[in-house]
Design a protein around this motif. Structure first.
Motif, PDB file in Angstrom:
ATOM      1  N   ALA A 238      46.517  68.896  55.766  1.00  0.00           N
ATOM      2  CA  ALA A 238      47.309  67.883  56.465  1.00  0.00           C
ATOM      3  C   ALA A 238      48.599  68.106  57.019  1.00  0.00           C
ATOM      4  O   ALA A 238      49.057  69.058  56.833  1.00  0.00           O
ATOM      5  N   GLY A 239      48.812  67.649  58.269  1.00  0.00           N
ATOM      6  CA  GLY A 239      50.118  68.060  59.019  1.00  0.00           C
ATOM      7  C   GLY A 239      49.701  68.929  60.003  1.00  0.00           C
ATOM      8  O   GLY A 239      50.701  69.129  61.019  1.00  0.00           O
ATOM      9  N   GLN A 240      48.533  69.759  59.813  1.00  0.00           N
ATOM     10  CA  GLN A 240      48.392  70.733  61.193  1.00  0.00           C
ATOM     11  C   GLN A 240      47.786  70.121  62.257  1.00  0.00           C
ATOM     12  O   GLN A 240      47.064  69.052  62.410  1.00  0.00           O
ATOM     13  N   THR A 241      47.912  70.875  63.207  1.00  0.00           N
ATOM     14  CA  THR A 241      47.170  70.310  64.689  1.00  0.00           C
ATOM     15  C   THR A 241      45.945  71.433  64.963  1.00  0.00           C
ATOM     16  O   THR A 241      46.144  72.653  64.653  1.00  0.00           O
ATOM     17  N   VAL A 242      44.877  70.890  65.090  1.00  0.00           N
ATOM     18  CA  VAL A 242      43.477  71.675  65.271  1.00  0.00           C
ATOM     19  C   VAL A 242      42.854  71.530  66.669  1.00  0.00           C
ATOM     20  O   VAL A 242      42.631  70.404  67.060  1.00  0.00           O
ATOM     21  N   LEU A 243      42.684  72.459  67.275  1.00  0.00           N
ATOM     22  CA  LEU A 243      41.758  72.428  68.473  1.00  0.00           C
ATOM     23  C   LEU A 243      40.582  72.763  68.496  1.00  0.00           C
ATOM     24  O   LEU A 243      39.969  74.014  67.752  1.00  0.00           O
ATOM     25  N   VAL A 244      39.668  71.671  68.684  1.00  0.00           N
ATOM     26  CA  VAL A 244      38.101  71.964  68.290  1.00  0.00           C
ATOM     27  C   VAL A 244      37.513  71.872  69.706  1.00  0.00           C
ATOM     28  O   VAL A 244      37.364  71.003  70.690  1.00  0.00           O
ATOM     29  N   HIS A 245      36.778  73.319  70.150  1.00  0.00           N
ATOM     30  CA  HIS A 245      36.152  73.262  71.321  1.00  0.00           C
ATOM     31  C   HIS A 245      34.843  72.783  70.905  1.00  0.00           C
ATOM     32  O   HIS A 245      34.167  72.618  70.022  1.00  0.00           O
ATOM     33  N   ALA A 246      34.061  72.455  72.346  1.00  0.00           N
ATOM     34  CA  ALA A 246      32.838  71.673  72.396  1.00  0.00           C
ATOM     35  C   ALA A 246      32.835  70.212  71.527  1.00  0.00           C
ATOM     36  O   ALA A 246      32.317  70.287  70.516  1.00  0.00           O
TER      37      ALA A 246
ATOM     38  N   VAL B  38      35.592  67.401  64.120  1.00  0.00           N
ATOM     39  CA  VAL B  38      36.437  66.658  64.507  1.00  0.00           C
ATOM     40  C   VAL B  38      36.841  65.534  63.169  1.00  0.00           C
ATOM     41  O   VAL B  38      37.996  65.297  62.792  1.00  0.00           O
ATOM     42  N   GLN B  39      35.721  64.871  62.674  1.00  0.00           N
ATOM     43  CA  GLN B  39      35.862  64.016  61.573  1.00  0.00           C
ATOM     44  C   GLN B  39      36.242  64.708  60.424  1.00  0.00           C
ATOM     45  O   GLN B  39      37.103  64.095  59.719  1.00  0.00           O
ATOM     46  N   LEU B  40      35.763  65.835  60.141  1.00  0.00           N
ATOM     47  CA  LEU B  40      36.238  66.464  58.726  1.00  0.00           C
ATOM     48  C   LEU B  40      37.783  66.848  58.897  1.00  0.00           C
ATOM     49  O   LEU B  40      38.476  66.837  57.844  1.00  0.00           O
ATOM     50  N   ALA B  41      37.968  67.468  60.199  1.00  0.00           N
ATOM     51  CA  ALA B  41      39.565  67.810  60.239  1.00  0.00           C
ATOM     52  C   ALA B  41      40.309  66.475  60.160  1.00  0.00           C
ATOM     53  O   ALA B  41      41.518  66.556  59.381  1.00  0.00           O
ATOM     54  N   LYS B  42      39.904  65.521  60.776  1.00  0.00           N
ATOM     55  CA  LYS B  42      40.612  64.250  60.731  1.00  0.00           C
ATOM     56  C   LYS B  42      40.790  63.758  59.303  1.00  0.00           C
ATOM     57  O   LYS B  42      41.844  63.225  58.623  1.00  0.00           O
ATOM     58  N   ALA B  43      39.691  63.901  58.486  1.00  0.00           N
ATOM     59  CA  ALA B  43      39.498  63.470  57.320  1.00  0.00           C
ATOM     60  C   ALA B  43      40.731  64.402  56.260  1.00  0.00           C
ATOM     61  O   ALA B  43      41.216  63.651  55.342  1.00  0.00           O
ATOM     62  N   ALA B  44      40.921  65.457  56.677  1.00  0.00           N
ATOM     63  CA  ALA B  44      41.763  66.389  55.937  1.00  0.00           C
ATOM     64  C   ALA B  44      43.301  66.286  56.286  1.00  0.00           C
ATOM     65  O   ALA B  44      44.313  66.749  55.635  1.00  0.00           O
ATOM     66  N   GLY B  45      43.616  65.335  57.315  1.00  0.00           N
ATOM     67  CA  GLY B  45      44.884  64.911  57.514  1.00  0.00           C
ATOM     68  C   GLY B  45      45.383  65.445  58.910  1.00  0.00           C
ATOM     69  O   GLY B  45      46.683  65.671  59.019  1.00  0.00           O
TER      70      GLY B  45
ATOM     71  N   VAL C 198      43.845  66.286  65.635  1.00  0.00           N
ATOM     72  CA  VAL C 198      42.827  66.935  66.303  1.00  0.00           C
ATOM     73  C   VAL C 198      42.895  66.706  67.766  1.00  0.00           C
ATOM     74  O   VAL C 198      42.963  65.607  68.383  1.00  0.00           O
ATOM     75  N   ILE C 199      42.539  67.839  68.552  1.00  0.00           N
ATOM     76  CA  ILE C 199      42.500  67.993  70.002  1.00  0.00           C
ATOM     77  C   ILE C 199      41.288  68.315  70.336  1.00  0.00           C
ATOM     78  O   ILE C 199      40.771  69.497  69.895  1.00  0.00           O
ATOM     79  N   GLY C 200      40.351  68.033  70.971  1.00  0.00           N
ATOM     80  CA  GLY C 200      38.966  68.349  71.256  1.00  0.00           C
ATOM     81  C   GLY C 200      38.887  68.805  72.783  1.00  0.00           C
ATOM     82  O   GLY C 200      39.663  68.236  73.624  1.00  0.00           O
ATOM     83  N   THR C 201      38.183  69.686  73.215  1.00  0.00           N
ATOM     84  CA  THR C 201      37.584  69.973  74.560  1.00  0.00           C
ATOM     85  C   THR C 201      36.296  69.796  74.673  1.00  0.00           C
ATOM     86  O   THR C 201      35.520  69.897  74.144  1.00  0.00           O
ATOM     87  N   VAL C 202      36.002  69.281  75.945  1.00  0.00           N
ATOM     88  CA  VAL C 202      34.716  68.735  76.537  1.00  0.00           C
ATOM     89  C   VAL C 202      34.780  69.027  78.087  1.00  0.00           C
ATOM     90  O   VAL C 202      35.572  69.192  78.537  1.00  0.00           O
ATOM     91  N   SER C 203      33.489  68.754  78.572  1.00  0.00           N
ATOM     92  CA  SER C 203      33.284  68.697  79.742  1.00  0.00           C
ATOM     93  C   SER C 203      32.553  67.460  80.146  1.00  0.00           C
ATOM     94  O   SER C 203      31.702  66.865  79.581  1.00  0.00           O
ATOM     95  N   GLY C 204      33.261  66.498  81.126  1.00  0.00           N
ATOM     96  CA  GLY C 204      32.761  65.074  81.424  1.00  0.00           C
ATOM     97  C   GLY C 204      33.162  64.171  80.785  1.00  0.00           C
ATOM     98  O   GLY C 204      33.603  64.185  79.341  1.00  0.00           O
ATOM     99  N   GLU C 205      33.314  62.896  80.995  1.00  0.00           N
ATOM    100  CA  GLU C 205      34.061  61.812  80.805  1.00  0.00           C
ATOM    101  C   GLU C 205      33.271  61.275  79.410  1.00  0.00           C
ATOM    102  O   GLU C 205      33.805  60.500  78.597  1.00  0.00           O
TER     103      GLU C 205
ATOM    104  N   ARG D 155      45.447  75.752  64.012  1.00  0.00           N
ATOM    105  CA  ARG D 155      43.769  76.207  64.003  1.00  0.00           C
ATOM    106  C   ARG D 155      43.020  76.164  65.410  1.00  0.00           C
ATOM    107  O   ARG D 155      43.185  74.949  66.011  1.00  0.00           O
ATOM    108  N   VAL D 156      42.385  77.073  65.734  1.00  0.00           N
ATOM    109  CA  VAL D 156      41.303  76.835  66.620  1.00  0.00           C
ATOM    110  C   VAL D 156      39.956  77.078  66.237  1.00  0.00           C
ATOM    111  O   VAL D 156      39.971  78.099  65.672  1.00  0.00           O
ATOM    112  N   LEU D 157      39.099  75.932  66.510  1.00  0.00           N
ATOM    113  CA  LEU D 157      37.561  76.221  65.981  1.00  0.00           C
ATOM    114  C   LEU D 157      36.960  76.126  67.254  1.00  0.00           C
ATOM    115  O   LEU D 157      36.444  75.559  68.118  1.00  0.00           O
ATOM    116  N   ASP D 158      36.275  77.585  67.297  1.00  0.00           N
ATOM    117  CA  ASP D 158      35.708  77.990  68.775  1.00  0.00           C
ATOM    118  C   ASP D 158      34.193  78.452  68.611  1.00  0.00           C
ATOM    119  O   ASP D 158      33.910  79.321  68.126  1.00  0.00           O
TER     120      ASP D 158
END
Length: 323
Positions: A138-146, A156-163, A166-173, A210-213
């Protein structure tokens, strides 16, 4: 039985829907009638000979199957016959597949075969990169690629549940919309934005803990640049190619940690059992959403591979058999 097999390495066109010998369960095994099989990017790499290439051909792909137990091997309780289950398997792109009895997870009625086939490979991977290896708090910021991919939507959901934030990277709207629906606090369009610069802007210049790549070569430097001091990069895939060799000296300035996760790393059975049961409980309680982005008949595995390799899918791709 019918199965998807390939007799030579190559593109999706090498996959054939053909007759194959039905397997016979041995000691500690059950035979499943496969109702749904998960499709994973690693399957496309195996088909091309880029991964796990020592297995002789012809070969049946597939690492996870959901279905009904049809028969049991020596030493296995016959009470398993008729139960709806999901398991990590081999050769799941078939009408029948073998699975070890100790790895079976019984499915409650409210979980469909397609959802179950989307749960284990991506779910266990997401669980372990977030909790076991990444130790997201909790309190960390996590970057989740794809973040709109099969593992990404769960991570994304599990990291949010941990508190975590979350910043996600994607291609396309469309993928950005899905990542936000999964709970991402911010989304970066890597097809038109500088990821590391965007992360610095979103974090007041600090970076992420954290970065999850899962992407590899094309995101590697941005992942390192996006980390805050004492940050941790967890690598668990190379969809864009193998990442470069890590120069330890390049980690000194920010005292960074780089680690990896692989689903097939020997894991204590009790740890894996707890992870499987925790994931299923979250799905049943509707706190974890399984996104099945594409379902196709088992006979159309070639099309499933084309769509996955073309980056045209979100969430999980599932092949379904007869009910």
């Amino acid at each position: 039985m019918k199965a998807i097999r390939y007799h030579q390495l190559g593109g999706p066109e090498v996959l054939r829907w053909e007759d194959a010998p039905e397997p016979v369960p041995g000691p500690g095994q059950v035979l499943l009638r496969v109702h749904a099989a998960g499709v994973n990017f690693a399957d496309t790499e195996r088909r091309r000979g880029l991964y796990d290439a020592q297995v002789p051909l012809p070969r049946i792909l597939g690492s996870e199957a959901a279905g009904v137990v049809r028969a049991v091997g020596p030493g296995v309780d016959a009470a398993w016959v008729g139960r709806r289950v999901v398991a990590l398997t081999k050769e799941a792109y078939a009408e029948a597949a073998l699975a070890p009895v100790e790895g079976l997870l019984v499915l409650p009625p409210e979980v469909s075969f397609a959802e179950a086939a989307a749960l284990l490979v991506q779910g266990l991977t997401a669980y372990h990169v977030v909790h076991t290896v990444g130790r997201v708090e909790a309190g960390q910021t996590v970057l989740v690629h794809a973040a709109a991919g099969g593992v990404g939507v769960l991570a994304v959901q599990l990291a949010k549940a941990a508190g975590a934030r979350v910043i996600g990277t994607v291609s396309g709207e469309a993928k950005a919309k899905l990542a936000r629906e999964m709970g991402a606090d911010a989304v970066i369009r890597y097809d038109r934005e500088d990821v590391a610069a965007s992360v610095r802007e979103l974090t007041g210049g600090r970076g992420v803990e954290r970065v999850l790549d899962s992407v590899g070569a094309s995101t590697w430097q941005a992942s390192l640049d996006a980390l805050a001091p004492f940050g941790h990069l967890v690598s668990y895939g190379n969809a864009s190619g193998h990442p470069p060799h890590v120069e330890v000296e390049s980690l000194y300035a920010k005292s960074l940690t780089v680690s990896a996760y692989w689903l097939h790393t020997p894991t204590p059975p009790e740890v894996q059992r707890r992870a499987r049961e925790a994931l299923l409980a979250e799905v049943v309680a509707k706190r974890l959403r399984i996104v099945v982005g594409l379902t196709l008949p088992l006979s159309r595995a070639e099309e499933a591979h084309r769509q996955l390799e073309g980056r045209n899918t979100v969430g999980k791709v599932v092949l379904v058999g007869a009910e």
